[in-house]
Design a protein around this motif. Structure first.
Motif, PDB file in Angstrom:
ATOM      1  N   ALA A  68      -0.170   2.612  20.645  1.00  0.00           N
ATOM      2  CA  ALA A  68       0.448   3.892  20.111  1.00  0.00           C
ATOM      3  C   ALA A  68       0.744   3.510  18.689  1.00  0.00           C
ATOM      4  N   LEU A  69       1.178   4.821  18.151  1.00  0.00           N
ATOM      5  CA  LEU A  69       1.230   4.759  16.759  1.00  0.00           C
ATOM      6  C   LEU A  69       2.814   3.935  16.350  1.00  0.00           C
ATOM      7  N   VAL A  70       2.500   2.766  15.650  1.00  0.00           N
ATOM      8  CA  VAL A  70       3.696   2.183  15.071  1.00  0.00           C
ATOM      9  C   VAL A  70       3.377   2.001  13.389  1.00  0.00           C
ATOM     10  N   GLY A  71       4.475   1.630  12.918  1.00  0.00           N
ATOM     11  CA  GLY A  71       4.470   1.293  11.324  1.00  0.00           C
ATOM     12  C   GLY A  71       4.443  -0.316  11.302  1.00  0.00           C
ATOM     13  N   LEU A  72       4.210  -0.720  10.387  1.00  0.00           N
ATOM     14  CA  LEU A  72       3.861  -2.189   9.924  1.00  0.00           C
ATOM     15  C   LEU A  72       4.360  -2.477   8.594  1.00  0.00           C
ATOM     16  N   LYS A  73       4.916  -3.668   8.563  1.00  0.00           N
ATOM     17  CA  LYS A  73       5.533  -3.986   7.199  1.00  0.00           C
ATOM     18  C   LYS A  73       5.132  -5.693   7.260  1.00  0.00           C
ATOM     19  N   PRO A  74       4.653  -5.963   5.911  1.00  0.00           N
ATOM     20  CA  PRO A  74       4.464  -7.523   5.975  1.00  0.00           C
ATOM     21  C   PRO A  74       5.608  -8.298   5.818  1.00  0.00           C
ATOM     22  N   ILE A  75       5.600  -9.500   6.588  1.00  0.00           N
ATOM     23  CA  ILE A  75       6.818 -10.501   6.825  1.00  0.00           C
ATOM     24  C   ILE A  75       6.934 -10.840   5.037  1.00  0.00           C
ATOM     25  N   ASP A  76       6.011 -11.531   4.633  1.00  0.00           N
ATOM     26  CA  ASP A  76       5.953 -11.829   3.187  1.00  0.00           C
ATOM     27  C   ASP A  76       5.714 -10.626   2.168  1.00  0.00           C
ATOM     28  N   ARG A  77       6.408 -10.034   1.713  1.00  0.00           N
ATOM     29  CA  ARG A  77       6.660  -8.726   1.233  1.00  0.00           C
ATOM     30  C   ARG A  77       5.396  -8.690  -0.140  1.00  0.00           C
ATOM     31  N   THR A  78       5.152  -9.803  -0.284  1.00  0.00           N
ATOM     32  CA  THR A  78       4.138  -9.697  -1.288  1.00  0.00           C
ATOM     33  C   THR A  78       2.581  -9.410  -0.673  1.00  0.00           C
ATOM     34  N   ASP A  79       2.555  -9.687   0.582  1.00  0.00           N
ATOM     35  CA  ASP A  79       1.055  -9.629   1.324  1.00  0.00           C
ATOM     36  C   ASP A  79       0.806  -8.353   1.280  1.00  0.00           C
ATOM     37  N   ALA A  80      -0.359  -7.943   1.338  1.00  0.00           N
ATOM     38  CA  ALA A  80      -1.069  -6.726   1.561  1.00  0.00           C
ATOM     39  C   ALA A  80      -1.706  -6.433   3.013  1.00  0.00           C
TER      40      ALA A  80
ATOM     41  N   SER B  65      -3.193   2.258   5.287  1.00  0.00           N
ATOM     42  CA  SER B  65      -2.341   1.434   4.432  1.00  0.00           C
ATOM     43  C   SER B  65      -2.307   1.668   2.904  1.00  0.00           C
ATOM     44  N   ALA B  66      -1.217   1.316   2.458  1.00  0.00           N
ATOM     45  CA  ALA B  66      -1.130   1.729   1.202  1.00  0.00           C
ATOM     46  C   ALA B  66       0.142   0.702   0.630  1.00  0.00           C
ATOM     47  N   TYR B  67       0.092   0.787  -0.578  1.00  0.00           N
ATOM     48  CA  TYR B  67       1.079  -0.113  -1.433  1.00  0.00           C
ATOM     49  C   TYR B  67       2.067   1.184  -1.875  1.00  0.00           C
ATOM     50  N   SER B  68       3.493   1.079  -1.302  1.00  0.00           N
ATOM     51  CA  SER B  68       4.453   2.036  -1.114  1.00  0.00           C
ATOM     52  C   SER B  68       5.335   1.683  -2.491  1.00  0.00           C
ATOM     53  N   ALA B  69       5.085   2.351  -3.481  1.00  0.00           N
ATOM     54  CA  ALA B  69       5.959   2.297  -4.703  1.00  0.00           C
ATOM     55  C   ALA B  69       7.300   2.787  -4.459  1.00  0.00           C
TER      56      ALA B  69
ATOM     57  N   HIS C 158       6.505  -2.507  -1.487  1.00  0.00           N
ATOM     58  CA  HIS C 158       5.806  -3.472  -0.633  1.00  0.00           C
ATOM     59  C   HIS C 158       4.517  -2.586   0.050  1.00  0.00           C
ATOM     60  N   SER C 159       3.822  -3.360   0.508  1.00  0.00           N
ATOM     61  CA  SER C 159       2.686  -2.736   1.360  1.00  0.00           C
ATOM     62  C   SER C 159       3.203  -2.178   2.663  1.00  0.00           C
ATOM     63  N   ILE C 160       2.772  -1.053   3.024  1.00  0.00           N
ATOM     64  CA  ILE C 160       3.151  -0.614   4.342  1.00  0.00           C
ATOM     65  C   ILE C 160       1.765  -0.234   4.978  1.00  0.00           C
ATOM     66  N   ALA C 161       2.034   0.165   6.216  1.00  0.00           N
ATOM     67  CA  ALA C 161       0.739   0.354   7.343  1.00  0.00           C
ATOM     68  C   ALA C 161       1.055   1.191   8.223  1.00  0.00           C
TER      69      ALA C 161
ATOM     70  N   ASP D 127      -5.662 -12.937   6.652  1.00  0.00           N
ATOM     71  CA  ASP D 127      -4.715 -12.238   7.707  1.00  0.00           C
ATOM     72  C   ASP D 127      -3.461 -12.434   7.186  1.00  0.00           C
ATOM     73  N   VAL D 128      -2.564 -11.357   7.808  1.00  0.00           N
ATOM     74  CA  VAL D 128      -1.031 -11.087   7.530  1.00  0.00           C
ATOM     75  C   VAL D 128      -0.208 -11.246   8.554  1.00  0.00           C
ATOM     76  N   LEU D 129       0.824 -11.913   8.454  1.00  0.00           N
ATOM     77  CA  LEU D 129       1.887 -11.867   9.350  1.00  0.00           C
ATOM     78  C   LEU D 129       2.602 -10.644   9.158  1.00  0.00           C
ATOM     79  N   ALA D 130       3.097  -9.804  10.282  1.00  0.00           N
ATOM     80  CA  ALA D 130       3.813  -8.205  10.016  1.00  0.00           C
ATOM     81  C   ALA D 130       4.528  -7.924  11.101  1.00  0.00           C
TER      82      ALA D 130
END
Lengths: 86, 175, 985
Positions: C891-903, C929-933, C937-940, C965-968
């Motif tokens: 199902a549709l979810v949002g994702l944020k990187p735990i480390d905000r500098t990750d992409a 996915s995109a970098y959100s100005a 930080h990156s979002i997806a 690989d990124v933890l989100a």
């Protein structure tokens, strides 16, 4: 290959999109699940004379019901789908 | 190379891009046809891939119960006027922004066009008053013949018109 | 020089210079490259494919397997061209192929020593071990040794065009039968197209010493050509090969217009592709003389007897001085007479048949010894110098000769006629395969129909034309007749010789010998189709014209069957090699397909846009300023400025459809999951359409402008598909509804104006229209006039800001956008492209093409509540299948990187923390996915199993292809302004 569109005349199949076997009567939007499943997925896939739906996308934009032999590619008839089966 | 808005003249061939041409699509409503619709605009619309001329408007048969109306009158009111006249019997949509029209005339006009269309344009089967909705070099076109010079008008969608011009230039090159 | 002083169809007043392998020669207009080489005593022209055996010219036509040369230089270099079909032109340069360092001294001929290894199918048995040798050793070697000629690798400098033609009768082949047929039909008023691949019409009549109606055959052919050329209902196409036949009476041909290997004159295409729709056709493609199989039958100097006739008669070129003629047919005797008349000594005529021939006294009177019931065993010499024959009593005779003319039986050229399922049948009397069934509308005539003498061919041509005219409803009562001089035409093919000492060839171009055919049979490849592929017999550019029949016959012998039982292979178009450029025509490079540009394209270019291809469209992706470091800077700026002030984006590429009629609303109710028949006039609503199988097809906005008039939008990619879907619904499913639909995608230019200043901008642009929140609330639409043109404004927002979409006729789209930027300057307006558009919609959790990927349902995308329970619609029933409503579905979810500098990256797959990366543990994937100005930080957005219940959980975004690989953290897909306050202001 060419199809004689009932409105436009003899045309190259490049002008058409082939949808597939003509499916006969639509079971109705509130039909039971099994009838709808048959309609969406089941095809008789005949070797020989079949009825097909072609869309004259680069011409009159009408759906054409074509009777074609899948072995010899002979086209027996091409009618406007909206005029019904008769 | 043919430039936008400018014509080209050569031996036996004249090509011109017509400007400010109005277009509207007409779709017959249920139980209506070329005759019943025509009653409202002064003459029966011929069924089939043919043109009907009523006043300064040409009605091109583009499908069963559908016509493309075109005129050199002021583009901004054309579709609205037609919609008002045909209300209840036909559905009208403005298409003046959708098409560009190229007029080709001369001894070589037919030969040039035959390079692009896989339809027989021989005068025995295609002549003044005949029309066809078809494709040239992957570009959708509406063609209708205006007189026996022969003169043809070819309508192409606006965003495909640059590539249509390229096809014209390419095909005319090897005459 | 071996040129006769007089005679032939060459023009001695027009000498032409050419070079071959660097040496200069001279020929005449009317020569082919092959005839000119023969006249210049050039015997050696090539090295064979596998064994690098020295080869000469075998035939005089398109059936040539040996004399393949490379014409021209630089970008005009054209390899694998048959010297026999190239009309000579001044300045022609040609080189031989497949030899190093030179034709005369080819080191690669050492292959011959290894020839026992190179028998049929060797590549299935060798080059296997050790396995790692393949990439490093075997493949590079094979690659260098493979092929005949080589390409220039430069872009093709020629242009190609295309024509369409329609006729009553297409005559394929302009020899005796073709000319007779064309004349008969044309005189009766039918529209006729006659195509022949030679530079002149006449076919074999051009190379024979025969009289027709008192004229030499070549002159008669010229007369008929003139007659046909003067008829308005006839089109003559020379240098034109008909290569394909297709359903619907469609034929394709290519016409050579320029000279291969040299630049064409200005405006002249190299070739023209013809598409011909012919109500009826006649296949008058003649017949090909077959070689005999004996040792050394590939030596330079061994030629087809009819070819020798053609060279001496038509080209006045002498292929040798001392000839032996071996034949199993009557035409071989005629060739012997032709050779003698040209002044070449025929030492011996060997006829494999035992019966006395009527021309025997004539031939022996001129000095030839006749050997009946004899056969050739071997031929020797780097270029032919000796021939060994076996007489009827078994004794061997050795003959010194530099020319061996062989005449096997004739094989009708049925190539095209055997396409479309027509199976050729064995004809015992012809000793060949012929057409029984033919494709619809086509009949064979003349030699192609087994009528080998000129008289029979002419008669058959006329008869078939009358027959075809009848089929078209035209009866011809005054068909022409022609008088010819005597010509015999019987044959009894011998299929091979068992007692040769040297290699006996069956397929010359692919170097297939009689032993290869026997080997194939031994190894179990007993079907003709297997024989072909195992030995490669008939697979070269000559397509088996001089090899198939012998091959089939040898196979029959090796497997104890008759040739008729063995059968022959099916032919498929093209029956001649066709240049890819010819098929492509003008569709190359940028013009491979149309390029569509929006009305704002020029303005966008002026503003510094970088463009991206979206299907056929060019869309502005971002507008980088000179001071910006890279594209990401530009995109970030566009997002920030749109969200803080106002930005404009061209969204004209979306599909647009007008839906009209009293039942328009009902139709839309059945197409969309949500309802539209109750939508108020002047309002817009987001809608989702399903496929019949319950998955999402597309989404868009539906606006009602009148009781019976709706305007809907689709995604750019699905514009055509949705139009097709709507037409299917109203024409096939529910033709009883009074509903009409037409595409207006091209009619409207549409621009999105988004940002807190968007209303102010538009108000300033259209001061007479009330755009206040009262008059124009969210999801409202209105129409008004601007400079006479209708303008439509919709208050809808993809970006999540206060926003509008403005549409105007595409005729003045550029005017409007220019005007809006002028007015907008005071508000700090900036243009934004598809990247910024994408960032903003991801920030708002709006689904787009990436999420509508054909595998997702409305429920998966969080749109389940939109599915009406009060009406039926396409896809409703299938969407309720257990597999499609399973809560464990992604199902549709949002994702944020735990480390905000990750992409976060699109395409990454989602795994529970610590779970091994295997398909069993795969829980979903990232869609966008995109970098959100805006957020810094990156979002997806992604699809995650049980996604809706897992907010706050951590998942791993795994990227096996690109690493990193990124933890989100799983979160609400609406990252920004989840209450939607900014929209509704």
């Amino acid at each position: 290959m060419r199809i004689v569109c009932p409105y436009c005349g003899d045309r190259d199949t490049e002008e058409f999109i082939f949808r597939g076997e003509a499916l006969g009567r639509h079971p109705g939007l509130n039909s039971d699940e099994y009838a709808m499943f048959e309609h969406v997925y089941h095809r008789t896939n005949l070797s020989g004379k079949t009825s097909e739906h072609w869309y004259h996308v680069q011409g009159c934009r009408n759906w054409i019901l074509v009777e074609r032999d899948t072995l010899t590619h002979t086209i027996y008839s091409a009618r406007l789908a909206k005029d019904g089966e008769s | 190379m043919i430039l936008k808005g400018i014509g080209y003249v050569d031996e036996g061939l004249q090509i011109e891009e017509r400007q400010n041409v109005a277009f509207a699509s007409i779709l017959a409503r249920k139980n209506q046809n070329g005759e019943t619709i025509g009653e409202l605009i002064g003459g029966s619309l011929r069924e089939g891939p043919l043109t009907t001329i009523l006043g300064d408007t040409v009605y091109i048969g583009t499908g069963p119960g559908s016509w493309l109306a075109t005129s050199s009158t002021k583009a901004t009111d054309f579709a609205d006027n037609l919609a008002t006249k045909l209300a209840g019997r036909a559905s009208v949509s403005d298409q003046s922004g959708a098409y560009c029209v190229t007029r080709i005339t001369g001894d070589r006009a037919r030969h040039l066009l035959q390079r692009g269309v896989a339809i027989n344009l021989h005068p025995d089967v295609f002549t003044t008053g005949c029309a066809a909705t078809t494709v040239i070099a992957h570009i959708a076109v509406v063609i209708w013949q205006i007189d026996i010079s022969p003169t043809y008008d070819i309508a192409t969608f606006r965003t495909y018109s640059p590539d249509f011009r390229h096809w014209l230039a390419h095909s005319w090159r090897s005459f | 020089m071996s040129r006769r002083a007089e005679g032939g169809l060459v023009d001695r007043s027009k000498p032409l210079r050419f070079t071959f392998d660097g040496r200069d020669y001279q020929g005449f207009e009317g020569d082919t490259l092959a005839s000119a080489l023969i006249a210049n005593d050039v015997k050696l022209v090539a090295r064979s494919f596998k064994y690098h055996r020295p080869r000469g010219i075998l035939t005089a036509g398109a059936d040539e397997p040996n004399a393949l040369v490379t014409l021209g230089n630089g970008a005009y270099r054209t390899p694998n061209t048959r010297a026999t079909t190239v009309p000579l032109y001044d300045g022609l340069t040609a080189v031989s192929q497949n030899r190093w360092p030179s034709l005369a001294f080819d080191l690669l001929a050492v292959n011959q020593l290894a020839s026992p290894l190179f028998v049929a199918g060797f590549y299935y048995k060798t080059f296997m071990r050790p396995a790692w040798f393949w990439e490093k050793v075997y493949e590079p070697i094979i690659r260098r040794a493979a092929g005949l000629g080589s390409l220039s690798i430069q872009p093709d400098p020629d242009c190609y065009d295309r024509e369409h033609a329609f006729c009553d009768l297409l005559v394929i082949g302009g020899g005796a039968a073709g000319l007779a047929a064309a004349l008969t039909a044309a005189r009766a008023g039918l529209r006729v197209i006659l195509a022949d691949d030679d530079m002149w019409l006449g076919g074999s009549l051009l190379g024979e010493r025969l009289e027709i109606d008192g004229r030499q055959s070549a002159d008669w052919a010229l007369d008929r050509t003139r007659e046909l050329a003067g008829m308005p209902n006839v089109s003559l196409l020379t240098r034109t090969s008909v290569f394909g036949i297709y359903d619907g009476c469609e034929y394709t041909a290519f016409q050579q217009l320029s000279n291969d290997g040299a630049p064409a004159s200005e405006g002249t295409p190299r070739q023209r592709l013809w598409k011909i729709i012919a109500r009826r056709s006649i296949l008058a493609t003649g017949a090909t003389e077959q070689p005999l199989v004996f040792g050394g039958n590939d030596r330079p100097g061994v030629m087809m007897a009819s070819a020798v006739s053609t060279y001496v008669n038509r080209f006045a070129a002498l292929p040798g001085r001392r000839a032996v003629v071996v034949t199993c047919s009557d035409s071989g005797w005629q060739s012997a007479l032709d050779i003698q008349s040209a002044g070449i000594e025929v030492i011996a005529l060997v006829d494999t048949r035992a019966t006395e021939h009527s021309l025997a006294s004539e031939v022996s009177r001129r000095g030839a010894k006749i050997f009946l019931g004899a056969r050739v065993r071997d031929a020797f010499g780097k270029t032919l110098n000796r021939v060994e024959i076996e007489l009827i009593d078994g004794s061997i005779r050795s003959l010194d000769a530099d020319l061996l003319a062989m005449a096997g039986a004739w094989r009708p050229n049925i190539g095209l006629g055997a396409a479309l399922g027509a199976k050729p049948v064995w004809c015992e009397s012809l000793q060949s395969f012929r057409l029984a069934d033919t494709p619809p509308g086509l009949v064979a005539a003349g030699a192609a129909n087994g009528h080998y003498s000129a008289a029979a061919a002419l008669t058959d041509g006329v008869a078939k034309a009358v027959e075809q005219a009848n089929e078209l409803g035209r009866s011809i009562t005054d068909a022409p007749g022609f008088q010819t001089s005597e010509q015999l035409a019987s044959a009894h093919q011998t299929w091979g010789t068992s007692s040769s000492r040297t290699k006996a060839f069956v397929d010359f171009q692919n170097d297939v010998t009689d032993k290869d055919v026997q080997l194939a049979a031994q190894e179990g490849f007993v079907s003709v189709e297997h024989l072909k592929r195992y030995t490669t017999l008939g697979m070269a550019t000559d397509q088996g014209m001089t090899s198939q029949l012998n091959g089939h016959a040898l196979l029959a012998e090796a497997t104890g069957r008759t040739v008729g039982e063995v059968g022959t292979i099916r032919a498929r178009p093209p029956v001649r090699p066709v240049a890819i450029g010819t098929l492509a025509g003008m569709h190359r490079g940028m013009h491979f397909r149309p390029t569509r540009r929006t009305a704002s394209h020029e303005l966008a270019e002026a503003l510094g846009a970088s463009f991206v291809d979206v299907g056929q469209w060019k869309r502005a992706q971002w507008f980088a300023r000179l001071d910006e470091e890279d594209w990401q800077d530009a995109v970030n700026r566009e997002v920030r400025q749109t969200r803080s002030r106002v930005g404009i984006c061209d969204v004209s590429t979306l599909g647009k459809i007008d839906v009209h009629g009293d039942h328009a609303g009902i139709l839309l109710d059945r197409l969309y999951i949500n309802g539209f028949s109750q939508l108020a006039v002047g309002k817009a609503r987001y809608g989702v359409m399903l496929r019949e199988d319950g998955h999402v097809l597309d989404d868009g906005t539906v606006t009602r402008f009148a009781q019976d008039n709706y305007y809907i939008t689709t995604t750019t990619a699905n514009a055509a598909r949705v139009m097709q879907h709507i037409d299917y619904a109203r024409q096939v499913l529910w033709p009883e509804l009074d509903a009409q639909a037409v595409s207006v995608t091209e009619q409207w230019s549409t621009f999105a104006i988004a940002g807190p200043q968007s209303r102010a901008l538009l108000q300033a642009a259209f001061p007479d229209v009330d755009l206040s929140n009262m008059a124009m609330p969210f999801m409202r639409a209105m129409r008004f006039r601007w400079n006479g043109y209708e303008v439509r404004i919709f208050r809808i927002s993809f970006s999540g800001e206060l926003a509008f979409e403005v549409s105007v006729s595409a005729m003045v789209g550029d005017q409007l956008i220019t005007y809006l930027f002028e007015v907008g300057e005071q508000f700090g307006v900036i243009p934004y492209g598809t990247e910024a558009l994408g960032v903003m919609r991801i920030e708002k959790g709006h689904v787009a093409g990436n999420e509508l990927n054909g595998q997702t349902t409305a429920a998966d995308l969080g749109l389940g509540k939109m599915m009406s329970t009060k009406k039926d619609f396409i896809g409703r029933i299938m969407a309720q299948r257990p597999g499609l409503i399973d809560p464990s579905r992604p199902a549709l979810v949002g994702l944020k990187p735990i480390d905000r500098t990750d992409a976060l990256r699109s395409g990454g797959h989602l795994f529970a923390e610590g779970a091994p990366f295997s398909p069993a543990n795969d829980q979903g994937y990232v869609t966008s996915s995109a970098y959100s100005a805006t957020l810094g930080h990156s979002i997806a957005l992604g699809m995650l199993a049980h996604g809706r219940e897992r907010c706050g959980e951590r998942v791993v975004v795994h990227n096996p292809l690109r690493g990193g690989d990124v933890l989100a953290e799983v979160c609400n897909p609406v990252f920004y302004d989840p209450e939607g306050n900014r929209l509704r202001g």
